[in-house]
Design an enzyme around this catalytic site. Structure first.
Site, PDB file in Angstrom:
ATOM      1  N   THR A 101      -4.435   4.068   1.125  1.00  0.00           N
ATOM      2  CA  THR A 101      -4.543   3.153  -0.019  1.00  0.00           C
ATOM      3  C   THR A 101      -4.247   1.736   0.488  1.00  0.00           C
ATOM      4  O   THR A 101      -5.141   1.056   0.963  1.00  0.00           O
ATOM      5  CB  THR A 101      -3.606   3.571  -1.169  1.00  0.00           C
ATOM      6  N   LYS A 129      -0.259   9.216   4.917  1.00  0.00           N
ATOM      7  CA  LYS A 129      -0.548   7.918   4.337  1.00  0.00           C
ATOM      8  C   LYS A 129       0.689   7.456   3.593  1.00  0.00           C
ATOM      9  O   LYS A 129       1.501   8.260   3.099  1.00  0.00           O
ATOM     10  CB  LYS A 129      -1.751   7.970   3.399  1.00  0.00           C
ATOM     11  N   THR A 167       7.100  12.763   1.379  1.00  0.00           N
ATOM     12  CA  THR A 167       6.721  11.371   1.381  1.00  0.00           C
ATOM     13  C   THR A 167       5.257  11.217   1.076  1.00  0.00           C
ATOM     14  O   THR A 167       4.464  11.995   1.552  1.00  0.00           O
ATOM     15  CB  THR A 167       7.007  10.723   2.737  1.00  0.00           C
ATOM     16  N   GLU A 188       4.338  -2.015   3.281  1.00  0.00           N
ATOM     17  CA  GLU A 188       3.608  -3.155   2.728  1.00  0.00           C
ATOM     18  C   GLU A 188       4.285  -4.474   3.098  1.00  0.00           C
ATOM     19  O   GLU A 188       5.469  -4.684   2.829  1.00  0.00           O
ATOM     20  CB  GLU A 188       3.513  -3.027   1.210  1.00  0.00           C
ATOM     21  N   ASN A 248       2.137  -6.424  -4.253  1.00  0.00           N
ATOM     22  CA  ASN A 248       2.453  -5.668  -5.472  1.00  0.00           C
ATOM     23  C   ASN A 248       2.339  -6.505  -6.735  1.00  0.00           C
ATOM     24  O   ASN A 248       2.203  -5.947  -7.826  1.00  0.00           O
ATOM     25  CB  ASN A 248       3.843  -5.042  -5.326  1.00  0.00           C
ATOM     26  N   THR A 285      -4.655  -6.378 -10.423  1.00  0.00           N
ATOM     27  CA  THR A 285      -5.354  -7.549 -10.976  1.00  0.00           C
ATOM     28  C   THR A 285      -6.038  -8.369  -9.896  1.00  0.00           C
ATOM     29  O   THR A 285      -6.770  -9.295 -10.205  1.00  0.00           O
ATOM     30  CB  THR A 285      -4.363  -8.454 -11.726  1.00  0.00           C
TER      31      THR A 285
END
Length: 382
Positions: free
Chosen positions: A143, A166, A177, A256, A377, A382
């Site tokens: 992702t 992932k 996880t 991230e 995030n 959006t």
């Protein structure tokens, strides 16, 4: 990298991800597999986790796994559960299997039903495309990951274990996880595998943390089809833990917005559980993660985290080192902060902590906290 003997995989872009990237992937075994499973303990678990858990409890043999990325199919009610069941049935029909022989997994945005017309067409399009190569499978489950995550080990008797995973954000497992799938051609006793799997998960995937948020879709699965013959049980379990540890570290490194891997090694704990709790509490601390991002050897952040972790510690005997430099031993030590800061400008920053109360040890992995994590995030849907 190829799958072990007796496994094949197929992957394609079914249009589930808005990006148009590969988002549907299946793995099938030529024969029934011994298997073990761990699923999130979130009370908002996704339909795929709930179904797999029921299959696990039933003792049903499995032969296949179908994964979609781009849609978590979580918080979608009875309709989402029906979609998940249909997804399993679609692959079962394609392969000539019973639906209960197919595990499912979904990842992506929470709160949206699966686009079943695309899923139906996608599964049908998998027909005739199965192969042994692993690359597309590892990529299809991603992702926000920046890189695919794979690991493998070969036993002395030739059997292989190959794993994919992932995970990049919403990483603070309470069982396993994100996604982690390990495939092996070794023959292994299923009950013994299941009896050991939970402890291995605790020492590997449950020791990973990126942001403190536990996903609704986390799961870890190991499938062993026995195509390459009987394996030494101890050697198999050691190799399994090595593969899972390797994948866990890759997940933390690819957190991230991360620029570096954070490793916290705890010794001198009263129990292994307390060692793991202490290590993970440090690794998830936003204050410590921010200090690591800024190359700031602020060891006081570890004292704070240890104090709230619930692990037993002996403050006069407590020891803390940053990148191999002792900074605390019951009291602050004299050290060159600028030099330690320089050593923190590395792809991996290691904190070594001795709680001073016992002989148990544990390790956890996380990453630094950057402005990029907030951006990713803040803009996720959006």
């Amino acid at each position: 990298m190829n799958l072990p003997q007796g496994f094949q995989t197929a992957s394609l872009a079914a249009g589930i991800k808005p990006s148009g990237k590969t988002d549907l992937t299946a793995v099938v075994s030529d024969s029934p597999c011994a298997w073990a499973f761990a699923g999130t303990l979130s009370t908002a678990a996704a339909a795929s986790v709930a179904r797999n858990r029921d299959l696990y409890a039933s003792g049903e043999a499995v032969r296949a796994l179908l994964v979609n990325a781009g849609n978590a199919n979580a918080a979608t009610g009875d309709g989402g559960a029906q979609d998940n069941e249909e997804m399993a049935g679609l692959l079962a029909g394609l392969l000539g299997l019973a639906p209960q022989a197919v595990l499912t997994a979904s990842t992506g945005v929470i709160g949206h039903r699966l686009p079943m017309p695309r899923v139906r067409l996608g599964v049908e399009a998998l027909r005739g495309t199965f192969e042994e190569a692993l690359t597309a499978h590892a990529q299809a489950i991603m992702t926000t990951d920046l890189v695919p995550k794979t690991a493998e080990r070969t036993l002395s008797t030739g059997q292989r274990l190959v794993g994919v995973a992932k995970g990049s954000g919403m990483i603070h497992p309470n069982m396993a996880t994100m996604f982690a799938f390990v495939y092996s051609d070794a023959e292994i006793d299923q009950e013994l595998l299941r009896s050991r799997f939970g402890a291995i998960v605790d020492r590997t995937f449950n020791a990973v943390t990126v942001d403190g948020d536990t996903s609704t879709n986390d799961m870890a699965v190991v499938l062993a089809n026995g195509a390459a013959g009987r394996a030494d049980t101890r050697e198999f379990l050691v190799a399994l833990e090595e593969v899972m540890r390797d994948l866990a570290r890759q997940i933390a490194r690819d957190g991230e917005g991360a620029s570096k891997l954070l490793t916290v090694r705890v010794t001198g704990a009263a129990t292994e559980t307390e060692a793991l709790v202490a290590a993970r509490t440090c690794a998830v601390s936003p204050l410590l993660k921010s200090a690591v991002h800024g190359n700031d050897p602020n060891w006081g952040r570890t004292i704070m985290a240890l104090g709230r972790s619930g692990a037993t510690l002996n403050l006069p005997q407590l020891r803390v080192s940053v990148q191999g430099t002792p900074v605390f031993a019951g009291q602050p030590l004299n050290y060159d902060a600028a030099q330690v800061s320089q050593t923190m400008r590395s792809e991996e920053v290691v904190f070594d902590i001795d709680l001073g109360v016992g002989s148990a040890h544990g390790e956890a992995w996380g990453c630094d906290l950057s402005a990029e994590y907030v951006r990713i995030n803040a803009e996720y849907t959006t």
